[in-house]
Design an enzyme around this catalytic site. Structure first.
Site, PDB file in Angstrom:
ATOM      1  N   SER A  44      -2.620  49.368 -71.142  1.00 61.72           N
ATOM      2  CA  SER A  44      -3.114  50.154 -70.084  1.00 61.72           C
ATOM      3  C   SER A  44      -2.706  49.389 -68.495  1.00 61.72           C
ATOM      4  O   SER A  44      -2.587  50.200 -67.619  1.00 61.72           O
ATOM      5  CB  SER A  44      -4.329  50.627 -70.022  1.00 61.72           C
ATOM      6  N   ASP A  85      -2.196  55.214 -70.378  1.00 64.39           N
ATOM      7  CA  ASP A  85      -3.520  55.537 -71.047  1.00 64.39           C
ATOM      8  C   ASP A  85      -3.243  56.240 -72.497  1.00 64.39           C
ATOM      9  O   ASP A  85      -2.547  57.310 -72.482  1.00 64.39           O
ATOM     10  CB  ASP A  85      -4.086  56.470 -70.440  1.00 64.39           C
ATOM     11  N   VAL A  86      -3.718  55.894 -73.591  1.00 60.82           N
ATOM     12  CA  VAL A  86      -3.260  56.188 -74.863  1.00 60.82           C
ATOM     13  C   VAL A  86      -3.850  57.539 -75.190  1.00 60.82           C
ATOM     14  O   VAL A  86      -3.368  58.131 -76.211  1.00 60.82           O
ATOM     15  CB  VAL A  86      -3.560  55.130 -75.965  1.00 60.82           C
ATOM     16  N   LYS A 138      -7.832  46.164 -89.204  1.00 58.45           N
ATOM     17  CA  LYS A 138      -9.135  46.447 -89.759  1.00 58.45           C
ATOM     18  C   LYS A 138      -9.971  46.539 -88.416  1.00 58.45           C
ATOM     19  O   LYS A 138      -9.728  45.802 -87.551  1.00 58.45           O
ATOM     20  CB  LYS A 138      -9.648  45.455 -90.802  1.00 58.45           C
ATOM     21  N   LYS A 172      -1.607  35.908 -97.094  1.00 59.50           N
ATOM     22  CA  LYS A 172      -1.790  34.227 -97.131  1.00 59.50           C
ATOM     23  C   LYS A 172      -0.941  34.034 -98.392  1.00 59.50           C
ATOM     24  O   LYS A 172      -1.120  34.426 -99.454  1.00 59.50           O
ATOM     25  CB  LYS A 172      -3.268  33.966 -97.402  1.00 59.50           C
ATOM     26  N   GLU A 206     -17.016  29.177 -93.467  1.00 63.35           N
ATOM     27  CA  GLU A 206     -16.599  29.023 -92.123  1.00 63.35           C
ATOM     28  C   GLU A 206     -17.348  28.067 -91.302  1.00 63.35           C
ATOM     29  O   GLU A 206     -18.600  28.262 -91.343  1.00 63.35           O
ATOM     30  CB  GLU A 206     -16.311  30.269 -91.404  1.00 63.35           C
ATOM     31  N   ASP A 225     -17.324  42.521 -92.500  1.00 64.71           N
ATOM     32  CA  ASP A 225     -16.299  41.857 -91.706  1.00 64.71           C
ATOM     33  C   ASP A 225     -15.294  40.997 -92.894  1.00 64.71           C
ATOM     34  O   ASP A 225     -14.002  41.234 -92.431  1.00 64.71           O
ATOM     35  CB  ASP A 225     -16.821  40.666 -90.817  1.00 64.71           C
ATOM     36  N   HIS A 230     -11.377  41.468 -97.138  1.00 65.05           N
ATOM     37  CA  HIS A 230     -10.666  40.196 -97.562  1.00 65.05           C
ATOM     38  C   HIS A 230     -10.700  39.919 -99.335  1.00 65.05           C
ATOM     39  O   HIS A 230     -10.181  39.471 -99.996  1.00 65.05           O
ATOM     40  CB  HIS A 230     -10.754  39.198 -96.688  1.00 65.05           C
ATOM     41  N   LYS A 316     -20.875  32.210 -91.867  1.00 67.94           N
ATOM     42  CA  LYS A 316     -20.540  31.588 -90.862  1.00 67.94           C
ATOM     43  C   LYS A 316     -21.337  30.249 -90.652  1.00 67.94           C
ATOM     44  O   LYS A 316     -22.424  30.278 -91.184  1.00 67.94           O
ATOM     45  CB  LYS A 316     -20.887  32.470 -89.579  1.00 67.94           C
TER      46      LYS A 316
END
Ligand code: BG6
Length: 465
Positions: A44, A85-86, A138, A172, A206, A225, A230, A316
């Site tokens: 945009s 603008d989409v 995603k 990966k 992580e 998430d 995954h 995390k």
């Protein structure tokens, strides 16, 4: 069928994903002489193509690539910028002008999911979908119902083989390697079932927190998430039957079948955690109930895996960054000449996905009067060379019209079905110290089975310290 594409159109070219991943991946493909089409960037912001080129130069340099001027110039010559603008028809008229007649474009929507439907509908109305594919990032829905709705909305205008759902884990190298390793090696194939395996542990740790993604993450949490997408995709590749053919759907049929055989998670078999300090992150609610750690037990109802639990955990702010799949093999029998701890120690097969992909076989060997574990380690980087990075591989596949690395509608919906009970009735939240492997309660999930194993870290298989 929809084959190779000859034009890439990236919606959201000035966004985060493009800055961190897409532009770098395209530049690297250019360097490998694997990029062979024009690239139209859409966003945009009002700016010129020359400004997009400068933006791309900075993004690629900031991503740690050493810029080769000649390569970058070749890449820059492919770029065109279109702004608008989409939600505005005028944007699609400008895109149609740039695309021109007869093109076979790949539209890559690096946009918030709420815009997937409207953008695809605008592309359809502008007559741009006929020979096109559409790739979406995603999250694909936030629960089973919304994933179904989104699938239905997109499928109203696109065939399944025009729609590419991106899960970067499927790009990966060690994840792709799984299918080959399992089925090209009798040494592994012969062990890969309930006869030899007593449990499987899949860990994604992580060593950093949520930092600047508070607002996004607080609405999502670890389950949505990384587990629904995954880790369940990895699980499907670990546990599926061998594909019957070489085409993309033969593989995706087996993944979908496997996911169908996974029981929906029992909330009593799930532990959620939140690290201390999470609620102070900007964008996070001060009383947030979002998990930054989740561990759960899955059961697969088929002949290969009945009664072999699959334990998954993701978190995390763990002490290490490590993503791995660990098969715990059954105990050896009690034999009079084996000291009993050796008999108790399990053989293990470990596939390390991140960092430093590799495969480890843990055995027990005699050591004087006693015994100790010994390891057979393979490092893929050492033995197989430097692979394409995930986004390079996925972009290259998508442009080539090769769809085996993208998730199909049925497996997306099955994976939401598996985790839906945890969304309907979230188990209690436990706190944990940053730098730990999550709340202690996560150990109790494994009772009757070997506890969570320390992830395999260190290069060449040596545990640090
Ligand atoms: C993303 C998640 O999909 O995957 C992040 O949104 C996570 O929270 C990331 O950190 C991990 O990807 P990788 O490739 O670094 O393991």
């Amino acid at each position: 069928a929809h084959g190779a594409k000859d034009l890439l159109v990236v919606f959201g070219i000035t966004g985060d994903l493009a800055r961190k991943m897409t532009l770098r991946a395209l530049y690297r493909l250019e360097r490998r002489q694997l990029l062979d089409c024009r690239v139209i960037g859409v966003a945009s912001t009002e700016m010129s193509t020359a400004q997009l080129v400068e933006h791309a130069r900075t993004a690629v340099a900031d991503s740690g690539e050493t810029l080769d001027d000649a390569v970058f110039r070749r890449f820059a010559d492919r770029l065109t910028y279109v702004h608008g603008d989409v939600l505005d028809d005028a944007l699609y008229a400008r895109i149609a002008d740039e695309v021109g007649p007869g093109a076979k474009p790949l539209f890559y929507l690096e946009m918030p999911p709420a815009l997937f439907g409207p953008i695809v509908e605008h592309l359809g109305a502008a007559g741009l979908l006929r020979d096109a594919s559409v790739a979406v990032e995603k999250p694909f829905g936030h629960d089973l119902a919304s994933a179904r709705e989104l699938n239905a909305r997109l499928r109203a205008l696109l065939d399944e083989d025009q729609l590419l759902r991106v899960d970067h884990f499927l790009g990966k190298e060690p994840v792709i390697e799984l299918e080959y390793l399992r089925f090209a090696n009798p040494a592994l194939a012969g062990l890969w079932d309930r006869g030899s395996v007593s449990a499987v542990q899949i860990t994604m740790a992580e060593d950093f927190g949520v930092e600047d993604r508070g607002k996004f993450y607080d609405a999502v949490g670890a389950l949505r998430d990384v587990v629904q997408n995954h880790l369940l995709q990895v699980l499907a590749l670990v546990a599926m039957e061998p594909p019957a053919g070489a085409d993309a759907d033969s593989l995706r049929d087996k993944k979908a079948e496997l996911l169908k055989a996974v029981r929906a998670v029992d909330p009593a078999q799930c532990v959620r955690g939140q690290y201390d300090g999470y609620r102070q992150i900007p964008g996070v609610a001060h009383d947030s109930q979002t998990e930054t750690f989740v561990a759960l037990r899955l059961e697969i109802d088929n002949w290969r895996w009945a009664e072999v639990p699959f334990f998954l955990r993701a978190g995390k702010n763990m002490p290490v960054r490590a993503t791995e799949v660990r098969l715990m093999l059954r105990r050896a029998p009690r034999l009079p000449f084996l000291p009993s701890p050796a008999q108790a120690e399990r053989n293990q097969i470990v596939l390390r996905i991140d960092p430093d992909p590799g495969l480890r076989l843990q055995l027990v060997a005699q050591d004087g009067e006693s015994w100790r574990p010994v390891h057979l380690d393979a490092s893929f980087a050492r033995d197989l060379g430097e692979p394409l990075e995930p986004y390079e591989r996925l972009l290259h596949s998508a442009l080539a019209g090769e769809h085996s690395l993208f998730t199909r509608e049925d497996s997306v919906e099955e994976s939401w079905r598996i985790v839906q009970p945890l969304i309907d009735a979230p188990p209690p939240l436990h706190s944990y110290q940053p730098g730990s492997l999550g709340p202690a309660e996560a150990q109790q999930l494994l009772h009757g089975h070997p506890g969570w194993h320390q992830p395999w870290t260190g290069s060449d298989g040596k545990q640090p310290g």
